[in-house]
Enzyme design. Structure first.
Site: not given
Ligand code: PMP
Length: 406
Positions: A203, A226, A364
């Site tokens: 983030q 992101k 999540c």
């Molecule tokens: N860590 C954080 C703080 C996140 O916001 C996210 C995605 N929401 C992730 C890890 C995982 O990222 P990715 O799904 O792109 O591997």
């Protein structure tokens, strides 16, 4: 206005569309950002003019693709100010970067009775890989809790460290609470006890200037999607000393030096950790995304997003029954909330009818939901291509939806 928003929005064609007959308002940027035309065109150019596998071919296209791929690594190295380009490992995203470290660092350095520190506000991606290695190695997961302002305490962190602590893994910015954690302090304190630190930067990479040399973190992870780049590509930055000492994570082509049935030797960094054909176009697209961010200026992006955050927060708290989760003093452009007893899904679905895209659910981060004893949250997360008018549309929408549901 710090940014020329009208000009910027022209670079994001997806934002022009209507959803359910209404102008799209995209506030799900913490889940994934939209892509500027420059990134889309780079992908198009790769597949129409440059596509080939890399590192192996002597032919023209393979050499172009290899050069572009390796140039992308250098763009990323410079973007986060890593000392060496081979400290940049291409992965599928933050999740894979953390899994790589948990598994490989864990195999080499974690043993029976050791401790791993994470925080209570981690994304599942920075919890589960540590849980798995802890179980395998009979190690212990120590969790740093957060307080009523959704902040962690440095004093509590110091208390969690023991002679058994082998690694600290913490996010820079919480995807649910928006908290910007004091990672520099955490790294300094940990290093005094020779404990390495992994930063989950999923983030933060697109919102804050990242300087891994200045931070002195041992690992830093982020996802391309992101930060205006394509899905399927991500980055693990790791200090050479650790990456060299860690065993391969996956194995196969690209990462070997010699193979016989008796013994295989591995390549050096970064290839040791890049088994198989990588996401070549993804890396090139990510480099384009970084160039785009640099052309606007990450400091200006941060300043503008902060204005969006302040504006949205002020408007949201004026709504009756509104409860915002996450009021840290240092906060990123994320507002997570609930209204009265209305279920977050109901608000999310009805806002979608009005063209407003927000995220709902546990985001999540189920331990955060457990902390507050709530089923979920509504999260509006802002990017520099969003406008104050869009926030007004969301606020009007919430008021309408609230009236309907109450
Ligand atoms: N860590 C954080 C703080 C996140 O916001 C996210 C995605 N929401 C992730 C890890 C995982 O990222 P990715 O799904 O792109 O591997």
């Amino acid at each position: 206005m710090i940014l020329d928003i009208i000009k910027i929005r022209k670079d994001f064609p997806i934002l022009e569309q209507k959803v359910n007959g209404k102008q799209l308002v995209y506030f799900d940027n913490a889940a994934t950002t939209q892509k500027p035309i420059q990134v889309i065109e780079a992908l198009n150019k790769f597949y129409t003019e440059q596509n080939s596998n890399i590192h192996r071919g002597v032919h023209h296209l393979s050499q172009i693709a290899t050069t572009k791929f390796e140039e992308s690594r250098i763009t990323i190295q410079k973007f986060i100010n890593a000392s060496k380009s081979h400290e940049i490992i291409f992965t599928r995203g933050t999740t894979e970067s953390i899994n790589l470290v948990a598994s490989s660092f864990g195999k080499k350095f974690i043993t029976d009775g050791d401790e791993i520190i994470i925080s209570e506000m981690e994304h599942h991606s920075n919890i589960v890989p540590w849980q798995i290695i802890a179980e395998e190695k009979k190690a212990i997961l120590r969790v740093l809790s957060f307080d009523d302002n959704a902040e962690i305490s440095i004093e509590n962190f110091k208390k969690l460290i023991t002679p058994k602590t082998k690694i600290v893994a913490i996010n820079h910015i919480s995807n649910s609470l928006g908290t910007i954690n004091p990672i520099k302090e955490i790294i300094e304190i940990s290093h005094k006890k020779s404990i390495p630190v992994l930063i989950d930067g999923a983030q933060s990479a697109s919102h804050i200037k990242i300087d891994v040399n200045d931070l002195d973190c041992d690992f830093y992870c982020f996802s391309g999607h992101k930060i205006l780049g394509p899905t399927g590509i991500g980055v693990l930055y790791g200090k050479e000393q650790f990456l060299n000492a860690m065993p391969p994570y996956q194995s196969g082509g690209e990462m070997i030096d010699t193979v016989t049935f008796e013994k295989t030797t591995f390549k050096g960094l970064p290839f040791k950790f890049e088994a198989g054909t990588p996401d070549i176009s993804g890396a090139i697209g990510l480099a384009k995304a970084i160039e785009y961010i640099k052309s606007i200026g990450i400091e200006k992006i941060a300043e503008y997003e902060n204005e969006l955050l302040n504006y949205a927060t002020e408007k949201l708290i004026s709504i009756n029954g509104m409860k915002i989760y996450g009021n840290a003093r240092q906060k990123s452009a994320i507002t997570s909330f609930n209204i009265g007893n209305i279920h977050p899904y109901d608000i999310g679905i009805l806002l979608d009818q009005l063209g407003v895209a927000v995220r709902t659910g546990h985001l999540c981060t189920q331990p955060i939901m457990n902390h507050y004893n709530i089923p979920g949250l509504i999260r509006a997360s802002y990017a520099f291509y969003n406008t104050f008018e869009e926030i007004d549309i969301m606020i009007d929408g919430i008021k309408k939806v609230k009236q309907m549901l109450e």
